[in-house]
Design a protein around this motif. Structure first.
Motif: not given
Ligand code: ZN
Length: 615
Positions: A387-412
């Motif tokens: 599996v590409s750690y670039y491609a799937k890694g970027s989707l995990i980053a997106l999922a993590l960002d959205l998960t954190l945003r729902i909790r009031g924070t963010s990957l930022d």
């Protein structure tokens, strides 16, 4: 402790037609029992043992005018006999690698990365370095200049002559481009940003500079946590080799080397952002983001690098995947592209990952660890096993960002914490560092998230998460072999879904050569393998176009006779066609959303954009 005396290098573009650099390394006081010199086996940012020493054509040593015996002790190690000094080792290095990772020299341009040309005298990695860069001889090279972020010693700006570095690590992190290049520049974050493009280009460089300025300023503000922040360097250079066909980039602490197609750059007088130009901007944005994420915030395993062997970390999914997420996000947040354009890119990445059965076999943590022998050495079976750690890694980053945003924070917030704790301090990120910082930001245990999606092989629940941001995920079958997803497609879903499937992809070319055979698919069941050339199906000659037409006219479940060559042996087999999988993804913005969703989406994609205003 006394300051070590400087190591002097001199690199001469000796013979462009023979693609040879001469590289001299001189030390004033060699070790008493002889001096060893070592060359890196890999270049940071590209995780493969490349054995740069294989391009060292000749190596000799001298002191004054006397020859000094020098002997190889290992593939990357030379030992010069004892002498009073000064000792000079002289190597001729073959340079004809048209990539961003080694060295290149012909009559049009010269380029080198330090790890592929500069020997390191053993025990003196911390000594300051002086490097003299010498132009090729002859009137043909009079217009050549030098683009590098190595600090100048006596060289004029853009000139040949002397440059310096505080130590060997710094010396080899500033690649050097020499040519009669095109130039543009801009200011961002208090730093001058230069663009030097070698190769024939007919492009709107002012526009490239304007767009890059917005992207770079956004990234500087992102890590600085406030508008008007300063970049972590005084000068940055985009070294770009524009070629007929090519793509790639490598990050450095204050520069990047990029290779792109000359037609990727925007034509003068055209305002539209083409797919190709968007890809170029995404690449430049990616490498620039690395200026923080991996060049300054780095895995503990890279602090410092050991350039003699593999450096193992399970975190490349973060250093490459998070960077891959933010490279395109920076384009939309800086207002260079519209949200719909960004969602198209996410849809393509989702398609790419969905077509990789290997995502259920290998985790991104394991893909990171084995990058050296798997991701960087992909073979015909890679889609089934890697599996590409670039491609799937970027989707995990997106999922993590959205998960954190729902909790009031963010990957930022996580990235800014990483910058504060590890980037500014130079302390490497431990293997569990990112999970700990994310957990703290979320104020909740994220162990399950990391266990399932990073250390495990599950797909992150992106359709659900995107739904909470007013974005709908759609899946459909591929329209043809070149369908990369991201777009709704045309021709009607029903017509598309009736296309059937061989369970293999074809290599580009006139013959129907199988490039990849996917796990558990019809071709594998029929005993076909990558590299087989299909010559007939049901008694009719098979070429790629004919196969495409056949896949549209036949139905899943039908059995066909296949004639194929494996090397020079004819194989006759029966293949039962399958249904084309619905692995092509595209995303759409929901037209009607509640206020909470609208503001969540605006916070994620930015509102200060033309596209953002249409939410
Ligand atoms: Zn990268």
């Amino acid at each position: 402790m006394k300051t070590p005396r400087a190591t002097h290098y001199r690199i001469t573009a000796l013979d462009p037609h023979a693609h040879l650099f001469e590289v001299r390394c001189t030390i004033a006081e060699p070790d008493r029992d002889g001096q060893r010199f070592r060359l890196p086996t890999w270049i940071p940012g590209s995780y493969l043992i490349r054995e740069f020493a294989r391009h060292f054509v000749t190596v000799r040593a001298e002191s004054g005018n006397a020859a000094i015996p020098i002997e190889k002790e290992a593939k990357d190690l030379w030992h010069a006999a004892s002498c009073a000094g000064p000792l000079t080792v002289i190597a001729e290095v073959y340079a004809f690698d048209l990539s961003v990772r080694a060295a290149y020299l012909d009559a049009a341009r010269g380029y080198f990365n330090g790890p592929s040309v500069f020997l390191c005298p053993e025990g003196r990695a911390e000594a300051p370095c002086v490097v003299e860069i010498i132009a090729p001889k002859g009137p043909a090279y009079q217009r050549w200049r030098v683009a590098t972020t190595l600090p100048r010693a006596d060289a004029a700006p853009w000139g040949f002559g002397s440059y310096r570095a505080a130590n060997y690590d710094e010396l080899i992190d500033h690649p050097v481009e020499m040519a009669d290049f095109s130039q543009a520049s801009f200011e961002a974050g208090g730093a001058t940003h230069d663009i030097a493009i070698s190769g024939h280009v007919h492009a709107d460089l002012d526009r490239v500079a304007r767009d890059l300025a917005r992207i770079c300023q956004w990234q500087i503000d992102f890590f600085g946590d406030a508008p008007g922040s300063r970049a972590p360097f005084d000068r940055y250079v985009f070294q770009i080799a524009a070629v007929g066909d090519g793509y790639g980039g490598l990050e450095h602490r204050s520069s990047t080397s990029l290779i792109c197609k000359r037609d990727d750059l925007p034509a003068p007088g055209i305002a539209k952002i083409t797919d190709e130009y968007r890809r170029f901007l995404g690449l430049a944005s990616h490498e620039y983001f690395h200026g923080w994420n991996v060049k300054r915030i780095k895995p503990a395993a890279f602090a410092p690098y050991d350039l003699g062997r593999e450096n193992y970390t399970r975190q490349l999914w973060a250093f490459e995947g998070i960077t891959s997420y933010y490279d395109d996000l920076a384009l939309v947040r800086s207002g260079v592209i519209e949200p719909r354009s960004f969602l198209e890119l996410v849809g393509r990445t989702l398609t790419d990952v969905l077509r990789t059965p290997g995502r259920h076999v290998q985790s991104v943590a394991d893909s990171s660890f084995d990058a050296w022998i798997k991701f960087y050495r992909r073979d015909e079976n890679a889609p089934n096993a890697v599996v590409s750690y670039y491609a799937k890694g970027s989707l995990i980053a997106l999922a993590l960002d959205l998960t954190l945003r729902i909790r009031g924070t963010s990957l930022d917030t996580v990235m800014r914490t990483l910058w504060r704790l590890h980037g500014r301090t130079g302390i490497g990120v431990p293997e569990d560092g990112i999970e700990k910082i994310a957990t703290e930001a979320a104020g909740a245990d994220l162990d399950a998230f990391f266990a399932r999606f990073v250390r495990g092989t599950e797909d992150p629940p992106l359709a659900d998460l995107l739904g909470r941001f007013g974005v709908t995920t759609h899946l459909r079958a591929a329209r043809n072999d070149r369908d990369r997803g991201g777009k709704a497609g045309s021709g009607g879903i029903d017509a598309e879904s009736s296309r059937c499937w061989l369970g293999a992809s074809l290599a580009v070319g006139a013959n129907a050569t199988l490039q990849h055979v996917f796990s558990g698919g019809p071709a594998e069941h029929a005993g076909l393998a990558a590299g087989d050339v299909i010559v007939a199906i049901d008694g009719l000659r098979a070429v790629p176009d004919a196969i495409e037409r056949l896949l549209r006219r036949r139905r899943a479940g039908e059995a066909l006779t296949v004639h194929a060559f494996r090397r020079d042996e004819l194989i006759v087999t029966e293949i039962t066609l399958g249904n084309a999988p619905h692995d092509v993804c595209w995303l759409s913005l929901d037209a009607t959303v509640d206020d909470e969703t609208r503001s969540r989406r605006a916070a994620w994609l930015g509102t200060n954009t033309g596209g953002g205003a249409t939410f």
